[in-house]
Design an enzyme around this catalytic site. Structure first.
Site, PDB file in Angstrom:
ATOM      1  CE  LYS A 114      -4.057  -1.812   0.247  1.00 11.91           C
ATOM      2  NZ  LYS A 114      -5.134  -1.829  -1.006  1.00 11.91           N
TER       3      LYS A 114
ATOM      4  CD  GLU B 213     -10.366   3.606   0.662  1.00 20.01           C
ATOM      5  OE1 GLU B 213     -10.441   4.813   0.503  1.00 20.01           O
ATOM      6  OE2 GLU B 213      -9.538   2.945  -0.015  1.00 20.01           O
TER       7      GLU B 213
ATOM      8  CB  SER C 228      -0.023  -8.044  -1.126  1.00 18.14           C
ATOM      9  OG  SER C 228      -1.047  -8.872  -0.318  1.00 18.14           O
TER      10      SER C 228
END
Lengths: 406, 264
Positions: A95, A117, A384
């Site tokens: 991210k 969010e 990830s």
């Protein structure tokens, strides 16, 4: 090819990937998405922006991330497995790539306030981190259910100076957090950038989020060629909204022989109706600003997704994935909560790497795919994120506090 | 057959703005929404907006969100919408539908337009569909004789106002504030400026909504707009009973009649 080089796979000027994507948003937001698209068009060819982004990825996020072979895990997959270690990035997941890019864009636009969010909290923590680094005010919307599932990440965000607002409407998960962020944005759009965390939403979000994550695939392709001497047979990634998957897929999208495999959250199984496998079981619709596959009932009401992983608990998916599915360039299938948790435990035990439960879906996908490739086959799995944030879930699932063994 | 232009022309002939009241179909129940909408028509709403309760109402504040949830948990189905619209028509009222776009997509854009027209509905207000993405809706509305009300906002550029006005028919919806639905105490100062900008581009009637809840506010808006749109205040009135719905409609109807010259 650079990370921001336009590709033949870019959407058209109005943000359409084939029939998917576009802008299904209130008119009040059109000026903001137009401004963002125009700013990104300038930034992506501005060496100053590109170099600053690369510098932050290197000196702050810790890129390039490693590519690690996982031979003992691979014994269970029946084929060779390499892991793209996005879990080793600062803040613990992929991210950070996107938030650093969008936070830099926010500054370029002269905006001082960022809203975001978050589901599992990975994107919220990453956003709060980038805002602390770059001196931006940060408000994170998080479904109330998720604030309970991910209390530690709530604490992290607050420590980083962000305001975390629990969302009590609807299903009180990720989709409702996005609704609330959109409501905030339409009210405060002049001074606020909505730092969307996945490759979904109205144009240009699917394009720019993808581009900020293209670094994953570009690195992985170079690394696997160097380490294994050839391209993989398949690249495997989990798909909730689909940002880590689209980022790694794009490194290989023009390599026709490399299969692109997205693994969706199958929850308790597709037959149970309790899952989040949007591409496998959804139908076309518009949600959160774009046309894509969505989970909906026959009246077009969006249904709730279910997954043991808060980060995959989303009834929509990025429009480019819908396009890649339709044209047959990528393939998607679900794995269940149980299969993902088994892979979570297996990687921890065999390789000493605790993966995020999101990423464990990709690992479970690799375990399913491996046998068909055989011992000479080669998989790259996008790991990830790391699993520290998921320990509460693991403790409960495996009964670890009561002497249980995963 | 009445058309939306007739609604606004009739109000204009009386030198006043039209009163447009919103209520979600199925709120609090399907039968209840029919009763309240009839009361709104009888008490002075020139036009009613029948809302389609949707799972993800990103343009709505807490009041309408809660109403939509209540309607859905009371069993509202999309087919009930046409029934509710037909009941307004039968009561001598005029109705348009206000809906997020996904339920229309799922129903089928042409089929939705066909069934709405058959129920006597005059058009659709589309809060999350901009003309840029409205190709199917343009065709279906033409085919079934429905009006298209798109929204303009304080943030809209001149080019977008021009384009949106050209794509619209019946009336344009000007959102008075940057924000979501919900009653507010003060009429936004952005509204008159927006209406003045829009009038540079079109002769279509302009309705102003977001935040209106009293006759006094309605009078203020009637001073510069052709229609006053009231939503959340009606939803709140339903909780107090039908008499409150009638009283609110009457107060607002009084308000649109005491606006400072509705002719701008």
């Amino acid at each position: 090819m650079g990370q921001f080089t336009p590709t033949p796979h870019d959407p058209d000027a109005r943000g359409h990937f084939g029939p998917w994507g576009g802008r299904f948003v209130p008119e009040a937001l059109i000026a903001a998405v137009d401004e963002l698209a125009a700013e990104y068009d300038k930034a992506r060819i501005d060496p100053e922006f590109v170099n600053e982004f690369k510098r932050l990825l290197r000196d702050f996020a810790g890129r390039p991330s490693l590519l690690t072979e996982a031979p003992k895990f691979a014994e269970h997959a029946g084929t060779r497995v390499w892991l793209k270690r996005e879990d080793l990035n600062h803040t613990g997941s992929h991210k950070i790539n996107n938030v650093l890019g969008q936070a830099l864009l926010t500054k370029r636009m002269g905006k001082k306030r960022v809203i975001a969010e978050t589901g599992a909290g990975q994107h919220g923590v990453a956003t709060a981190t980038a805002c602390a680094l770059l001196g931006l005010d940060c408000v994170v919307y998080m479904g109330e259910v998720d604030t309970e599932r991910q209390a530690l990440n709530v604490a992290r965000m607050r420590l980083l100076g962000a305001e975390v607002i629990p969302v009590k409407s609807g299903s009180r998960t990720l989709k409702d957090a996005i609704n609330e962020a959109l409501r905030d944005w339409v009210t405060n759009v002049d001074e606020t950038h909505y730092l969307l965390g996945t490759a979904a939403g109205p144009h240009p979000f699917p394009l720019l989020v993808r581009d900020f994550h293209r670094v994953i695939g570009i690195e992985a392709r170079e690394q696997i060629l160097e380490k294994a001497g050839r391209l993989p047979d398949a690249v495997v990634a989990c798909v909730g909204g689909g940002s880590n998957a689209i980022g790694i897929f794009h490194g290989f999208i023009d390599d026709a022989d490399v299969r692109l495999v997205g693994v969706e959250p199958g929850g308790s199984g597709l037959d149970s109706g309790s899952h989040g496998a949007t591409l496998t079981a959804g139908t076309p619709g518009s949600l959160h600003g774009a046309m894509s596959y969505v989970m909906q009932d026959e009246d077009g009401q969006i249904t709730e997704a279910h997954s043991i992983s808060a980060g995959l608990d989303y009834p929509g998916v990025g429009p480019e994935h819908s396009h890649l599915k339709d044209i047959g360039r990528a393939e998607y299938f679900p794995v269940t909560d149980a299969e993902a948790m088994e892979a979570f435990a297996l990687l921890s035990r065999t390789e000493g790497i605790i993966p995020a439960i999101e990423s464990s879906h990709a690992l479970a996908g690799a375990l399913k795919l491996g046998p068909s490739l055989g011992p000479d086959g080669l998989l790259v799995v996008n790991l990830s994120g790391r699993g520290d944030k998921d320990m509460d879930t693991a403790v409960k699932y495996f009964g670890l506090a009561d002497g249980g063994q995963a | 057959m009445s058309t939306l232009s007739d609604v606004f022309a009739a109000a204009k002939a009386e030198s006043r703005a039209a009163l447009i009241g919103y209520l979600p179909a199925g709120f609090p129940t399907v039968a209840g929404s029919k009763d309240h909408l009839r009361s709104m028509v009888e008490s002075g709403c020139d036009l009613v907006e029948v809302g389609l309760p949707f799972s993800d109402p990103v343009m709505d504040g807490p009041t309408i969100q809660a109403a939509a949830e209540q309607a859905r948990s009371a069993g509202f189905r999309v087919r009930d919408l046409f029934d509710v619209v037909a009941s307004v028509t039968a009561a001598g009222g005029r109705a348009v539908v206000m809906t997020y776009w996904n339920p229309v997509l799922r129903y089928g854009v042409d089929a939705f337009a066909r069934d709405l027209a058959a129920a006597g509905g005059l058009g659709i207000i589309t809060p999350d569909l901009v003309p840029d993405e409205a190709e199917d809706w343009m065709a279906a509305s033409e085919a079934h004789g429905l009006d298209r009300t798109f929204l303009v906002a304080p943030s809209s550029t001149e080019d977008r106002i021009e384009m949106t006005a050209r794509a619209s028919s019946g009336f344009l919806y000007a959102t008075a504030v940057m924000g979501v639905t919900g009653a507010r105490d003060v009429v936004s100062s952005a509204a008159p400026a927006l209406v003045a900008r829009v009038r540079e581009h079109t002769t279509l009637p302009i309705g102003v909504g977001l935040g209106v809840r009293s006759g006094a506010q309605a009078a203020e808006i009637a001073g510069f707009a052709d229609g006053v749109i009231v939503g959340s205040a009606f939803v709140s009135a339903v909780a107090e009973g039908d008499a409150a719905v009638r009283a609110l409609a009457a107060d607002l109807a009084q308000g649109v009649r005491s606006g400072v010259a509705a002719t701008v």
